[in-house]
Design an enzyme around this catalytic site. Sequence first.
Site, PDB file in Angstrom:
ATOM      1  CE  LYS A  31      19.908  54.473  -0.918  1.00  0.00           C
ATOM      2  NZ  LYS A  31      19.430  55.784  -1.221  1.00  0.00           N
ATOM      3  CB  THR A  54      14.936  49.461  -7.954  1.00  0.00           C
ATOM      4  OG1 THR A  54      15.342  50.423  -8.943  1.00  0.00           O
ATOM      5  CG2 THR A  54      14.296  48.277  -8.641  1.00  0.00           C
ATOM      6  NE  ARG A  56      16.019  60.539  -1.552  1.00  0.00           N
ATOM      7  CZ  ARG A  56      17.275  60.352  -1.884  1.00  0.00           C
ATOM      8  NH1 ARG A  56      18.168  61.304  -1.682  1.00  0.00           N
ATOM      9  NH2 ARG A  56      17.676  59.211  -2.410  1.00  0.00           N
ATOM     10  CE  LYS A  90      21.567  58.830  -7.729  1.00  0.00           C
ATOM     11  NZ  LYS A  90      20.112  58.764  -7.725  1.00  0.00           N
ATOM     12  CB  ALA A 119      21.852  62.143   0.523  1.00  0.00           C
ATOM     13  CG  PHE A 128      24.493  59.337  -1.002  1.00  0.00           C
ATOM     14  CD1 PHE A 128      24.539  58.966  -2.333  1.00  0.00           C
ATOM     15  CD2 PHE A 128      24.614  60.690  -0.704  1.00  0.00           C
ATOM     16  CE1 PHE A 128      24.717  59.898  -3.341  1.00  0.00           C
ATOM     17  CE2 PHE A 128      24.796  61.631  -1.698  1.00  0.00           C
ATOM     18  CZ  PHE A 128      24.847  61.230  -3.015  1.00  0.00           C
ATOM     19  CG  PHE A 140      22.907  42.647 -10.830  1.00  0.00           C
ATOM     20  CD1 PHE A 140      23.057  43.465 -11.942  1.00  0.00           C
ATOM     21  CD2 PHE A 140      22.626  43.227  -9.607  1.00  0.00           C
ATOM     22  CE1 PHE A 140      22.935  44.837 -11.839  1.00  0.00           C
ATOM     23  CE2 PHE A 140      22.502  44.599  -9.489  1.00  0.00           C
ATOM     24  CZ  PHE A 140      22.659  45.417 -10.612  1.00  0.00           C
ATOM     25  CD1 TRP A 177      15.693  47.085 -12.515  1.00  0.00           C
ATOM     26  CD2 TRP A 177      15.821  45.174 -13.692  1.00  0.00           C
ATOM     27  NE1 TRP A 177      16.024  47.411 -13.807  1.00  0.00           N
ATOM     28  CE2 TRP A 177      16.112  46.259 -14.555  1.00  0.00           C
ATOM     29  CE3 TRP A 177      15.834  43.884 -14.219  1.00  0.00           C
ATOM     30  CZ2 TRP A 177      16.426  46.086 -15.910  1.00  0.00           C
ATOM     31  CZ3 TRP A 177      16.142  43.713 -15.557  1.00  0.00           C
ATOM     32  CH2 TRP A 177      16.440  44.799 -16.395  1.00  0.00           C
TER      33      TRP A 177
END
Length: 558
Positions: A73, A75, A96, A107, A275, A303, A384, A412
């Site tokens: 998210k 990214t 954030r 994470k 969140a 999230f 991906f 990415w």
Amino acid sequence: MGYKSDIEIAQENKMKKIIEIAAELGIDEKYIELYGNYKAKLDFSLLRDRADKPDGKLILVTAITPTPAGEGKTTTAVGLADGLKKIGKNVVVALREPSLGPVFGIKGGAAGGGHAQVVPMEDINLHFTGDFHAIGAANNLLAAMLDNHIQQGNALGIDPKQITWKRAVDMNDRQLRQIVDGLGGKAQGVPREDGFDITVASEVMAVLCLASDIKDLKARLARIVVGYTYEGKPVTAHDLKAEGAMAALLKDAIKPNLVQTLEKTPALVHGGPFANIAHGCNSVTATRMALKLGDYVVTEAGFAADLGAEKFFDIKCRMAGLRPACTVVVATVRALKYHGGVPKSELGTENLSALEKGLPNLMRHVSNIRDVFGLPCVVAVNAFPTDTRAELEMVRQKCGELGVRVALSEVWEKGGEGGVELAEEVVRLCEEPNSFRQAYELDGTIEEKIDQICRKVYHADGAVLLPNAKKQAALLTSLGFDKMPVCMAKTQYSFSDDPALLGAPDGFVVTVRNLKVSAGAGFIVALTGDIMTMPGLPRVPAAERIDVDENGVISGLF
């Protein structure tokens, strides 16, 4: 040749001095407080002096229900901002700040990834400008003043067994979840059960992120309820005369932080409430400032859309008077296959039947954005290498049946260039009329608001309040807190309160076991399931891979 790590990409990037980024936004040096060459805080007077400038278009980036496969998210949000810049738009991204706990835990950081990152990523992921340390200090000052009041005679009659305020530290430390303190004799304090929250779960964090200025910050801090008297009356930070000193600790932390992306797009990175226990969005001040600086503002919420987007719309936008223009829902083929029952080890193999089974999760989030909140949206498929043409086509076709376009996001790997398709669709959607609305009105009862969120957003058969929660609802109503919005504390891994229910479950009810008021933040927290406000480290913490060499160059961050 293998891919470079996030930190290697970031360290190879040559940043502009932050004073240049500010100048490109037309920010005079009088508004800037430099933290070295590449970070700065922006003074509040900038907002006041730009009050007459029209706001830019606000774009929310949210996502499907998270899985171990990852969604990307942040990214996508960074890459979308770079994509908008690539097509000639004046854009600012508002994000954030990462918490140290997840950085050293499982994470990792939260500065984006690959070629879509905010930099300096090491600083942003570690101490940054000290905001979180200031929040922890303000939280713990209040805790110290509370216990000292009891020790010094307890004139307010605070019941030690009804203290709701915990201490805070910005680290994953399960050892501190439940403790007994004040041991060692009469001079060492009053013995009682206590505990720590991670700093991002502190109400001080939520207060800082919802406050409009220092005056509002002080008023919100004053309203924080720390516990109850023997007669059951709430005790506030104001009763302890704590809000002035707490605000003094936060006077710099409340100012938004200006940094940049790898492609020199301006970024405001500020605040980071949990969140699922809080509202999970960057600060109101950063968002408002971004709207005065850019024609387009990209922001994100924590999230999935059932938690982050719902709270962004129902709490943050309501309190701050914000009106979003459109929403981006991030998904990956891998995550959708996971929702369709494929184990993590097999997600790289084409599986159209599992993808079809997992797609209802995405469809539900999309329909919520459009039908519940009245906003146009686009699905960003975070690409991906293992995604097949047939899988991508299936996602595009199913979304097309709902009248929603899909944009392949390759940010990415390619940075802003990989976000151009998404950026162009976002610009188109921003020009569409919308009927933005909240999921519920504030004048209902606490139970009615919880029930509406559960039915409309989670698609549950309703909510059940356990006897303890019903008792608390009656108490909070009698104290005049019942007209506040509700902040649902729920697992992020499911629409339901059961993390094992993947996809788009139905035929369930949401059980609320506890209610508590965050009177300073201005919402009631409804606790479902087993929500952790102090995470623990995993068996192999990310901290084991992080190092620094003799030149001060950090490695191992991701």
